[in-house]
Design a protein around this motif. Structure first.
Motif, PDB file in Angstrom:
ATOM      1  N   GLN A  20       0.838  -1.225   0.076  1.00 19.67           N
ATOM      2  CA  GLN A  20       0.043   0.206   0.120  1.00 19.67           C
ATOM      3  C   GLN A  20       0.995   1.223   0.147  1.00 19.67           C
ATOM      4  N   LEU A  21       0.233   2.344  -0.368  1.00 23.36           N
ATOM      5  CA  LEU A  21       0.871   3.708  -0.300  1.00 23.36           C
ATOM      6  C   LEU A  21       0.943   3.828   1.239  1.00 23.36           C
ATOM      7  N   ILE A  22       1.680   4.815   1.610  1.00 15.81           N
ATOM      8  CA  ILE A  22       1.795   5.010   3.276  1.00 15.81           C
ATOM      9  C   ILE A  22       1.611   6.588   3.560  1.00 15.81           C
ATOM     10  N   TRP A  23       0.979   7.519   2.758  1.00 14.29           N
ATOM     11  CA  TRP A  23       0.850   8.868   2.988  1.00 14.29           C
ATOM     12  C   TRP A  23      -0.252   9.490   2.081  1.00 14.29           C
ATOM     13  N   LYS A  24      -0.782  10.389   2.836  1.00  9.40           N
ATOM     14  CA  LYS A  24      -2.107  10.997   2.083  1.00  9.40           C
ATOM     15  C   LYS A  24      -1.550  12.129   1.523  1.00  9.40           C
ATOM     16  N   LEU A  25      -1.364  12.442   0.351  1.00  9.86           N
ATOM     17  CA  LEU A  25      -0.989  13.308  -0.317  1.00  9.86           C
ATOM     18  C   LEU A  25      -1.828  13.813  -1.563  1.00  9.86           C
ATOM     19  N   SER A  26      -2.796  14.426  -1.634  1.00 17.17           N
ATOM     20  CA  SER A  26      -3.845  14.627  -2.480  1.00 17.17           C
ATOM     21  C   SER A  26      -3.105  15.225  -3.804  1.00 17.17           C
ATOM     22  N   ALA A  27      -2.109  16.260  -3.460  1.00 16.89           N
ATOM     23  CA  ALA A  27      -1.418  16.791  -4.610  1.00 16.89           C
ATOM     24  C   ALA A  27      -0.768  15.814  -5.619  1.00 16.89           C
ATOM     25  N   ASP A  28      -0.322  14.881  -4.880  1.00 18.04           N
ATOM     26  CA  ASP A  28       0.590  13.791  -5.653  1.00 18.04           C
ATOM     27  C   ASP A  28      -0.461  13.025  -6.545  1.00 18.04           C
ATOM     28  N   LEU A  29      -1.725  12.706  -5.999  1.00 18.93           N
ATOM     29  CA  LEU A  29      -2.578  11.882  -6.644  1.00 18.93           C
ATOM     30  C   LEU A  29      -2.981  12.582  -7.710  1.00 18.93           C
ATOM     31  N   LYS A  30      -3.264  13.831  -7.790  1.00 17.50           N
ATOM     32  CA  LYS A  30      -3.687  14.792  -8.672  1.00 17.50           C
ATOM     33  C   LYS A  30      -2.827  14.885  -9.775  1.00 17.50           C
ATOM     34  N   ARG A  31      -1.660  14.979  -9.472  1.00 18.42           N
ATOM     35  CA  ARG A  31      -0.563  15.110 -10.452  1.00 18.42           C
ATOM     36  C   ARG A  31      -0.294  13.997 -11.378  1.00 18.42           C
ATOM     37  N   PHE A  32      -0.322  12.745 -10.739  1.00 18.99           N
ATOM     38  CA  PHE A  32      -0.271  11.375 -11.082  1.00 18.99           C
ATOM     39  C   PHE A  32      -1.405  11.400 -12.168  1.00 18.99           C
ATOM     40  N   LYS A  33      -2.579  11.737 -11.797  1.00 19.29           N
ATOM     41  CA  LYS A  33      -3.833  11.725 -12.737  1.00 19.29           C
ATOM     42  C   LYS A  33      -3.651  12.481 -13.922  1.00 19.29           C
ATOM     43  N   ASN A  34      -3.123  13.719 -13.729  1.00 18.47           N
ATOM     44  CA  ASN A  34      -2.914  14.574 -14.767  1.00 18.47           C
ATOM     45  C   ASN A  34      -2.163  14.184 -15.838  1.00 18.47           C
ATOM     46  N   LEU A  35      -0.912  13.647 -15.404  1.00 15.92           N
ATOM     47  CA  LEU A  35       0.174  13.086 -16.149  1.00 15.92           C
ATOM     48  C   LEU A  35      -0.335  11.889 -16.878  1.00 15.92           C
ATOM     49  N   THR A  36      -0.635  10.915 -16.318  1.00 13.40           N
ATOM     50  CA  THR A  36      -1.058   9.684 -16.797  1.00 13.40           C
ATOM     51  C   THR A  36      -2.515   9.255 -17.743  1.00 13.40           C
ATOM     52  N   THR A  37      -3.329  10.182 -17.309  1.00 14.58           N
ATOM     53  CA  THR A  37      -4.734   9.895 -18.173  1.00 14.58           C
ATOM     54  C   THR A  37      -4.639   9.879 -19.370  1.00 14.58           C
ATOM     55  N   GLY A  38      -5.275   8.976 -20.226  1.00  9.52           N
ATOM     56  CA  GLY A  38      -5.049   8.913 -21.898  1.00  9.52           C
ATOM     57  C   GLY A  38      -3.990   8.211 -22.085  1.00  9.52           C
ATOM     58  N   ASN A  39      -3.023   7.721 -21.125  1.00 11.15           N
ATOM     59  CA  ASN A  39      -1.950   7.094 -21.670  1.00 11.15           C
ATOM     60  C   ASN A  39      -1.839   5.765 -21.239  1.00 11.15           C
ATOM     61  N   PHE A  40      -0.788   4.908 -21.756  1.00  9.55           N
ATOM     62  CA  PHE A  40      -0.591   3.627 -21.377  1.00  9.55           C
ATOM     63  C   PHE A  40       0.361   3.608 -19.884  1.00  9.55           C
ATOM     64  N   ILE A  41       0.143   2.816 -18.977  1.00 11.21           N
ATOM     65  CA  ILE A  41       0.662   2.742 -17.676  1.00 11.21           C
ATOM     66  C   ILE A  41       1.086   1.505 -17.354  1.00 11.21           C
ATOM     67  N   LEU A  42       2.430   1.236 -17.115  1.00 13.26           N
ATOM     68  CA  LEU A  42       3.092  -0.272 -16.904  1.00 13.26           C
ATOM     69  C   LEU A  42       3.504  -0.554 -15.503  1.00 13.26           C
ATOM     70  N   MET A  43       3.054  -1.553 -14.871  1.00  9.45           N
ATOM     71  CA  MET A  43       3.077  -1.837 -13.411  1.00  9.45           C
ATOM     72  C   MET A  43       3.661  -3.433 -13.348  1.00  9.45           C
ATOM     73  N   GLY A  44       4.139  -3.679 -12.076  1.00  6.88           N
ATOM     74  CA  GLY A  44       4.053  -5.024 -11.556  1.00  6.88           C
ATOM     75  C   GLY A  44       2.917  -5.682 -11.135  1.00  6.88           C
ATOM     76  N   ARG A  45       2.791  -6.765 -11.009  1.00  5.61           N
ATOM     77  CA  ARG A  45       1.192  -7.533 -10.805  1.00  5.61           C
ATOM     78  C   ARG A  45       1.029  -7.141  -9.522  1.00  5.61           C
ATOM     79  N   LYS A  46       1.949  -6.768  -8.361  1.00  5.33           N
ATOM     80  CA  LYS A  46       1.502  -6.556  -7.047  1.00  5.33           C
ATOM     81  C   LYS A  46       1.031  -5.139  -7.209  1.00  5.33           C
ATOM     82  N   THR A  47       1.593  -4.387  -7.814  1.00  7.51           N
ATOM     83  CA  THR A  47       1.156  -2.884  -7.847  1.00  7.51           C
ATOM     84  C   THR A  47      -0.533  -2.870  -8.359  1.00  7.51           C
ATOM     85  N   PHE A  48      -0.630  -3.620  -9.518  1.00  5.25           N
ATOM     86  CA  PHE A  48      -1.825  -3.893 -10.126  1.00  5.25           C
ATOM     87  C   PHE A  48      -2.937  -4.233  -9.063  1.00  5.25           C
ATOM     88  N   GLU A  49      -2.521  -5.338  -8.279  1.00  6.65           N
ATOM     89  CA  GLU A  49      -3.373  -5.901  -7.301  1.00  6.65           C
ATOM     90  C   GLU A  49      -3.882  -4.768  -6.236  1.00  6.65           C
TER      91      GLU A  49
END
Ligand SMILES: NC(=O)c1ccc[n+]([C@@H]2O[C@H](COP(=O)([O-])OP(=O)(O)OC[C@H]3O[C@@H](n4cnc5c(N)ncnc54)[C@H](OP(=O)(O)O)[C@@H]3O)[C@@H](O)[C@H]2O)c1
Length: 164
Positions: A20-49
């Protein structure tokens, strides 16, 4: 194709605990969404779960050694990072985001062109770490710093690195 790694890491390189993630950082989640939306995102199986279900408006590429793993419809599983990169190149993908976790970051770092790091000003306990960024290979090209506030429990900085 540009390969961009995106991560939030603490001062002690910790990025997660108990899958799991271990902090509450709303600005980071927002930035993640802005940068990745509409794109391909690659992850390990554990992160996907750990996501629970696919994030909206992004194509998920899941890396697993399990040949029986079934990706949800519209998303894809691969037995290696290299296979996923070949797939994206064939499709003519413009930008590929590497979104974790620890194992995948370590393996993908040499393939990346750009790093989008959220530096979290904290030293939490954790069980998953980001590798050290080698200053002979990576140059900091942007930095924005922010204090903590009611929606962000630690001070943080958005830092961009490009490959030298
Ligand atoms: N702070 C952040 O920005 C951030 C971002 C993402 C994740 N995280 C954290 O990171 C943690 C998860 O990271 P993790 O290192 O435990 O796991 P992970 O990197 O998400 O996934 C590891 C899994 O990926 C597959 N894999 C890895 N290398 C492979 C290869 N070369 N070929 C085929 N499959 C391969 C294997 O899946 P199988 O076991 O199915 O074979 C392996 O068990 C969680 O705590 C999460 O919250 C933090």
């Amino acid at each position: 194709m540009k390969i961009i790694l995106i991560v939030a890491k603490a001062k002690n390189q910790v990025i997660g605990k108990d899958n799991q993630l271990i902090w509450k950082l709303s600005a980071d989640l927002k930035r993640f969404k802005n940068l990745t939306t509409g794109n391909f995102i690659l992850m390990g199986r554990k992160t996907f779960e750990s996501l629970g279900k696919p994030l909206p408006n992004r194509t998920h590429l899941i890396i697993t050694r399990n040949p029986d793993f079934q990706a949800p419809e519209g998303h894809y599983a691969f037995l290696s990072l290299e296979d996923a990169v070949i797939f994206c190149n064939k499709l003519g993908v413009d930008k590929l985001f590497i979104i974790g976790g620890g194992e995948i970051y370590r393996e993908a770092l040499p393939l990346c062109d750009q790093l989008e790091i959220t530096e979290v000003d904290a030293e939490p306990e954790g069980d998953t770490f980001f590798p050290k960024i080698d200053s002979d290979q990576w140059k900091e090209v942007g930095r924005e710093e922010f204090p903590s506030d009611e929606k962000n429990e630690y001070p943080y900085a958005f830092v961009t690195y490009e490959k030298i």
